[in-house]
Write a protein that holds these residues in place. Structure first.
Motif, PDB file in Angstrom:
ATOM      1  N   GLY A 125       0.796  -1.235   0.000  1.00  9.13           N
ATOM      2  CA  GLY A 125       0.000   0.000   0.000  1.00  9.13           C
ATOM      3  C   GLY A 125       0.821   1.273   0.000  1.00  9.13           C
ATOM      4  O   GLY A 125       1.743   1.441  -0.785  1.00  9.13           O
ATOM      5  N   HIS A 126       0.472   2.177   0.917  1.00  9.48           N
ATOM      6  CA  HIS A 126       1.127   3.487   0.923  1.00  9.48           C
ATOM      7  C   HIS A 126       2.625   3.377   1.235  1.00  9.48           C
ATOM      8  O   HIS A 126       3.391   4.253   0.853  1.00  9.48           O
ATOM      9  CB  HIS A 126       0.442   4.416   1.924  1.00  9.48           C
ATOM     10  CG  HIS A 126      -0.969   4.748   1.519  1.00  9.48           C
ATOM     11  ND1 HIS A 126      -1.264   5.390   0.338  1.00  9.48           N
ATOM     12  CD2 HIS A 126      -2.165   4.510   2.113  1.00  9.48           C
ATOM     13  CE1 HIS A 126      -2.581   5.540   0.226  1.00  9.48           C
ATOM     14  NE2 HIS A 126      -3.147   5.006   1.289  1.00  9.48           N
ATOM     15  N   PHE A 127       3.020   2.290   1.896  1.00  8.50           N
ATOM     16  CA  PHE A 127       4.450   2.143   2.189  1.00  8.50           C
ATOM     17  C   PHE A 127       5.222   1.731   0.948  1.00  8.50           C
ATOM     18  O   PHE A 127       6.371   2.130   0.761  1.00  8.50           O
ATOM     19  CB  PHE A 127       4.661   1.177   3.357  1.00  8.50           C
ATOM     20  CG  PHE A 127       4.192   1.818   4.614  1.00  8.50           C
ATOM     21  CD1 PHE A 127       5.072   2.531   5.404  1.00  8.50           C
ATOM     22  CD2 PHE A 127       2.845   1.818   4.932  1.00  8.50           C
ATOM     23  CE1 PHE A 127       4.618   3.212   6.513  1.00  8.50           C
ATOM     24  CE2 PHE A 127       2.375   2.497   6.036  1.00  8.50           C
ATOM     25  CZ  PHE A 127       3.263   3.191   6.831  1.00  8.50           C
ATOM     26  N   VAL A 390      -5.112   1.403  15.585  1.00 10.39           N
ATOM     27  CA  VAL A 390      -4.846   0.249  14.708  1.00 10.39           C
ATOM     28  C   VAL A 390      -3.573   0.456  13.891  1.00 10.39           C
ATOM     29  O   VAL A 390      -2.630  -0.326  13.990  1.00 10.39           O
ATOM     30  CB  VAL A 390      -6.029  -0.023  13.753  1.00 10.39           C
ATOM     31  CG1 VAL A 390      -5.760  -1.298  12.951  1.00 10.39           C
ATOM     32  CG2 VAL A 390      -7.339  -0.138  14.520  1.00 10.39           C
ATOM     33  N   PHE A 391      -3.547   1.520  13.095  1.00 12.78           N
ATOM     34  CA  PHE A 391      -2.401   1.689  12.187  1.00 12.78           C
ATOM     35  C   PHE A 391      -1.098   1.888  12.950  1.00 12.78           C
ATOM     36  O   PHE A 391      -0.021   1.607  12.436  1.00 12.78           O
ATOM     37  CB  PHE A 391      -2.612   2.866  11.224  1.00 12.78           C
ATOM     38  CG  PHE A 391      -3.914   2.824  10.460  1.00 12.78           C
ATOM     39  CD1 PHE A 391      -4.562   1.623  10.230  1.00 12.78           C
ATOM     40  CD2 PHE A 391      -4.492   3.983   9.969  1.00 12.78           C
ATOM     41  CE1 PHE A 391      -5.766   1.573   9.534  1.00 12.78           C
ATOM     42  CE2 PHE A 391      -5.682   3.950   9.269  1.00 12.78           C
ATOM     43  CZ  PHE A 391      -6.328   2.742   9.060  1.00 12.78           C
ATOM     44  N   SER A 392      -1.206   2.402  14.175  1.00  9.22           N
ATOM     45  CA  SER A 392       0.024   2.647  14.933  1.00  9.22           C
ATOM     46  C   SER A 392       0.373   1.480  15.860  1.00  9.22           C
ATOM     47  O   SER A 392       1.272   1.589  16.685  1.00  9.22           O
ATOM     48  CB  SER A 392      -0.130   3.929  15.757  1.00  9.22           C
ATOM     49  OG  SER A 392      -1.221   3.764  16.632  1.00  9.22           O
ATOM     50  N   LEU A 399       5.554  -4.552  10.363  1.00 10.46           N
ATOM     51  CA  LEU A 399       5.357  -5.122   9.031  1.00 10.46           C
ATOM     52  C   LEU A 399       5.476  -4.053   7.944  1.00 10.46           C
ATOM     53  O   LEU A 399       5.971  -4.320   6.851  1.00 10.46           O
ATOM     54  CB  LEU A 399       3.978  -5.793   8.951  1.00 10.46           C
ATOM     55  CG  LEU A 399       3.924  -7.170   9.611  1.00 10.46           C
ATOM     56  CD1 LEU A 399       2.488  -7.560   9.929  1.00 10.46           C
ATOM     57  CD2 LEU A 399       4.569  -8.214   8.700  1.00 10.46           C
ATOM     58  N   GLU A 400       5.034  -2.850   8.247  1.00  8.95           N
ATOM     59  CA  GLU A 400       5.128  -1.775   7.261  1.00  8.95           C
ATOM     60  C   GLU A 400       6.587  -1.428   6.962  1.00  8.95           C
ATOM     61  O   GLU A 400       6.971  -1.194   5.817  1.00  8.95           O
ATOM     62  CB  GLU A 400       4.367  -0.541   7.755  1.00  8.95           C
ATOM     63  CG  GLU A 400       2.864  -0.762   7.666  1.00  8.95           C
ATOM     64  CD  GLU A 400       2.048   0.306   8.378  1.00  8.95           C
ATOM     65  OE1 GLU A 400       0.831   0.338   8.155  1.00  8.95           O
ATOM     66  OE2 GLU A 400       2.618   1.085   9.163  1.00  8.95           O
ATOM     67  N   LEU A 401       7.389  -1.426   8.031  1.00 13.83           N
ATOM     68  CA  LEU A 401       8.817  -1.153   7.825  1.00 13.83           C
ATOM     69  C   LEU A 401       9.442  -2.243   6.967  1.00 13.83           C
ATOM     70  O   LEU A 401      10.260  -1.972   6.084  1.00 13.83           O
ATOM     71  CB  LEU A 401       9.546  -1.065   9.174  1.00 13.83           C
ATOM     72  CG  LEU A 401       9.222   0.178  10.001  1.00 13.83           C
ATOM     73  CD1 LEU A 401       9.850   0.087  11.389  1.00 13.83           C
ATOM     74  CD2 LEU A 401       9.688   1.439   9.289  1.00 13.83           C
TER      75      LEU A 401
HETATM   76  N1  GNG Z   1      -1.632  -0.309   7.819  1.00 14.41           N
HETATM   77  C1  GNG Z   1      -2.034   0.929   7.520  1.00 14.41           C
HETATM   78  N2  GNG Z   1      -1.261   1.947   7.909  1.00 14.41           N
HETATM   79  C2  GNG Z   1      -1.603   3.223   7.640  1.00 14.41           C
HETATM   80  O1  GNG Z   1      -0.882   4.156   8.015  1.00 14.41           O
HETATM   81  C3  GNG Z   1      -2.830   3.459   6.918  1.00 14.41           C
HETATM   82  N3  GNG Z   1      -3.476   4.570   6.466  1.00 14.41           N
HETATM   83  C4  GNG Z   1      -4.592   4.145   5.851  1.00 14.41           C
HETATM   84  N4  GNG Z   1      -4.671   2.806   5.892  1.00 14.41           N
HETATM   85  C5  GNG Z   1      -5.739   1.986   5.329  1.00 14.41           C
HETATM   86  C6  GNG Z   1      -7.079   2.400   5.815  1.00 14.41           C
HETATM   87  C7  GNG Z   1      -7.976   2.024   4.679  1.00 14.41           C
HETATM   88  O2  GNG Z   1      -8.391   0.691   4.776  1.00 14.41           O
HETATM   89  C8  GNG Z   1      -7.101   2.206   3.473  1.00 14.41           C
HETATM   90  C9  GNG Z   1      -7.350   3.517   2.757  1.00 14.41           C
HETATM   91  O3  GNG Z   1      -6.950   4.613   3.467  1.00 14.41           O
HETATM   92  O4  GNG Z   1      -5.760   2.122   3.910  1.00 14.41           O
HETATM   93  C10 GNG Z   1      -3.593   2.346   6.549  1.00 14.41           C
HETATM   94  N5  GNG Z   1      -3.204   1.094   6.840  1.00 14.41           N
END
Ligand code: GNG
Ligand code: 3PO
Ligand code: MG
Length: 504
Positions: A125-127, A390-392, A399-401
């Motif tokens: 994803g964003h990572f 959750v995300f933090s 896992l993101e790293l």
């Molecule tokens: N693991 C993780 N870390 C993030 O920083 C983060 N920011 C958003 N999301 C998830 C939320 C939505 O499902 C989806 C769209 O925003 O991605 C994240 N997931």
């Protein structure tokens, strides 16, 4: 003359081998059924089953992936679309808006846009996005491609460095350096359906996934009037010509969006806000009761009968009475989802209708669920709790790293292909490197044939003797590497990384 005529927006023609002439309602329905088949059967959709929604490399199949998330978004999108159409029908506006024979296509475009909305997302994803952009930025340093050539330009690629007196070429170099360092999932989605997979979808169907309207090479401030629509890059230089045509086919001015895209965006927002929290409970990051407390705390001032009471409190109370003899958690999420949908879907539909004067031409500069209403506040509440709890979470961040590291590592491994001169790279493309370039040849063979073909086809339009040739050649080579790496699933990227690092 009607104010909005959707017959001018729902363009069922295709770029290649398009159906010609006038079509009956039945024939138009069939054209969109064909789009559905192309989409549902595409490998890019299947790959979403191994891409991260929130939890990378998750083994628990009850936790959402990008594919199961996209199916849920499709369902919510369909619900909003039906709600919009029912409301218009009640007000006897369907015929006036040119929609009386297009309700099926309207729903279908929304549904398929929802199913495809994450199709271009890279692994992790964003990572993954950040890893790709950081890696290229370190090498191309777009910040040094200023209006005049800099003596200390840190760009490591000679053909992309600016030179005194080469204005036109410098413009292209500047664009290329910015474009390559702005990898973005939505822009990659457009590239995937048009250039890489050649799905030849209808213009309207592609319009439905053009989420942002900023060119990836765009620098400088975005116009205030389109700031939201241009929040992120929406397409690349490689698809510029296609997007110009798409805009023409959909009667969209520059930086404007196709109307049905707002519905896809709202469906995504509504869908993941509850789903992410449910997955966190499934993962035992918190219990349903702890989640309820987090939501209570984050909402702040509680008034009886307010939206929190109607949606969250009500779901909790009902799940506690547990009349169905089922787990409290299952019950809570069932009610939470139903209550949330019952409030947010009608609201999104009404916002769409109320704002048609700016949505129809494509310049409404907000998301449907982004205003100061209680509905938007509820959505934000869910998102805030997810960000905070959750995300933090340490396991998620760990896992993101790792995901970031994997993507950067893969780019390092494929770097030799980007260090070659254009002539040597051509030897690889023509399978004529012989015993020279042993490493590069093997790396090249690993790239997917589909991506290599896209490179070859793009280069066939550039004249070797033109001064721009080396710049475009390098550009498409970078695209090739990004196409390959971003097209991997999380698991594939992870396995490749370990194999190529020779750790197993
Ligand atoms: N693991 C993780 N870390 C993030 O920083 C983060 N920011 C958003 N999301 C998830 C939320 C939505 O499902 C989806 C769209 O925003 O991605 C994240 N997931
Ligand atoms: O689902 P993602 O990861 O694409 O994230 P998003 O919140 O939908 O963001 P975007 O607007 O970039 O699609
Ligand atoms: Mg997205």
């Amino acid at each position: 003359m009607a104010e909005f005529d959707f017959r001018n927006k729902i363009n069922w023609r295709r770029r290649y081998r398009s159906p010609q002439g006038l079509k009956s309602e039945h024939e138009i329905v069939r054209i969109f059924e064909s789009d559905r088949g192309r989409i549902v059967n595409s490998p890019a959709i299947r790959r979403l089953q191994q891409k991260t929604q929130v939890f990378p490399l998750e083994r628990n199949a009850a936790v959402r992936t990008r594919l199961t998330h996209s199916m849920e978004v499709q369902q919510v999108g369909r619900y909003i679309a039906k709600e919009v159409l029912s409301r218009l029908k009640e007000r006897r506006l369907l015929a006036e808006y040119g929609l009386d024979e297009l309700t099926g296509p309207f729903e279908s475009i929304v549904e398929m846009s929802c199913l495809m909305h994450d199709i271009g997302n890279p692994p992790f994803g964003h990572f993954g996005e950040a890893a790709i952009n950081d890696w290229f930025r370190q090498r191309l340093v777009p910040a040094d491609a200023t209006s005049q050539p800099l003596s200390g330009d840190r760009c490591q690629v000679a053909v992309l460095q600016l030179h005194e007196g080469e204005e036109a070429l410098n413009d292209l170099r500047r664009k290329v350096r910015n474009d390559i360092c702005q990898f973005e999932g939505n822009a990659q989605g457009i590239r995937l359906v048009h250039t890489l997979l050649r799905m030849n979808l209808t213009w309207a169907q592609v319009g439905g996934i053009l989420k942002y309207t900023r060119p990836a090479w765009f620098t400088g401030p975005t116009p205030e009037s389109h700031s939201y629509l241009m929040k992120k890059p929406g397409f690349y230089l490689s698809e510029e010509e296609y997007i110009v045509r798409l805009r023409k086919e959909l009667s969209l001015d520059e930086y404007c969006r196709f109307p049905l895209t707002w519905i896809m965006e709202a469906a995504d927002d509504i869908s993941y806000c509850v789903a992410d929290l449910e997955d966190a409970v499934e993962k035992r990051i918190f219990s349903a009761e702890q989640l309820y407390q987090h939501l209570r705390d984050a909402w702040g001032d509680h008034q009886s009968g307010d939206l929190f009471a109607q949606v969250v409190q009500n779901a909790w109370d009902k799940s506690m009475t547990n009349s169905m003899q089922r787990s409290v958690e299952d019950q809570f999420f069932m009610y939470l989802r139903v209550n949330t949908l019952n409030k947010l879907v009608p609201y999104a539909a009404q916002r769409f209708i109320d704002n048609l004067p700016t949505i129809f031409p494509g310049c409404f500069n907000h998301a449907l669920l982004e205003d100061d209403s209680p509905y938007s506040r509820l959505l934000k509440l869910y998102k805030n709790v997810a960000v905070r709890h959750v995300f933090s979470h340490p396991d998620v961040e760990q896992l993101e790293l790792q995901g970031y590291r994997v993507i950067k590592g893969l780019l390092d491994i494929y770097q030799p292909l980007l260090l070659l001169g254009a002539d040597d790279f051509r030897l690889l493309v023509e399978e004529a490197s012989g015993r020279r370039l042993p490493i590069e040849t093997r790396l090249f063979h690993k790239l997917s044939g589909r991506h290599r073909l896209a490179y070859i086809e793009a280069m066939s339009h550039v004249n070797r003797n033109d001064a721009v040739f080396p710049v475009w050649e390098y550009y498409y080579r970078c695209r090739l590497i990004q196409d390959y790496i971003s097209g991997m699933t999380d698991l594939y990227a992870w396995d490749e990384y370990r194999k190529l690092m020779a750790v197993e």
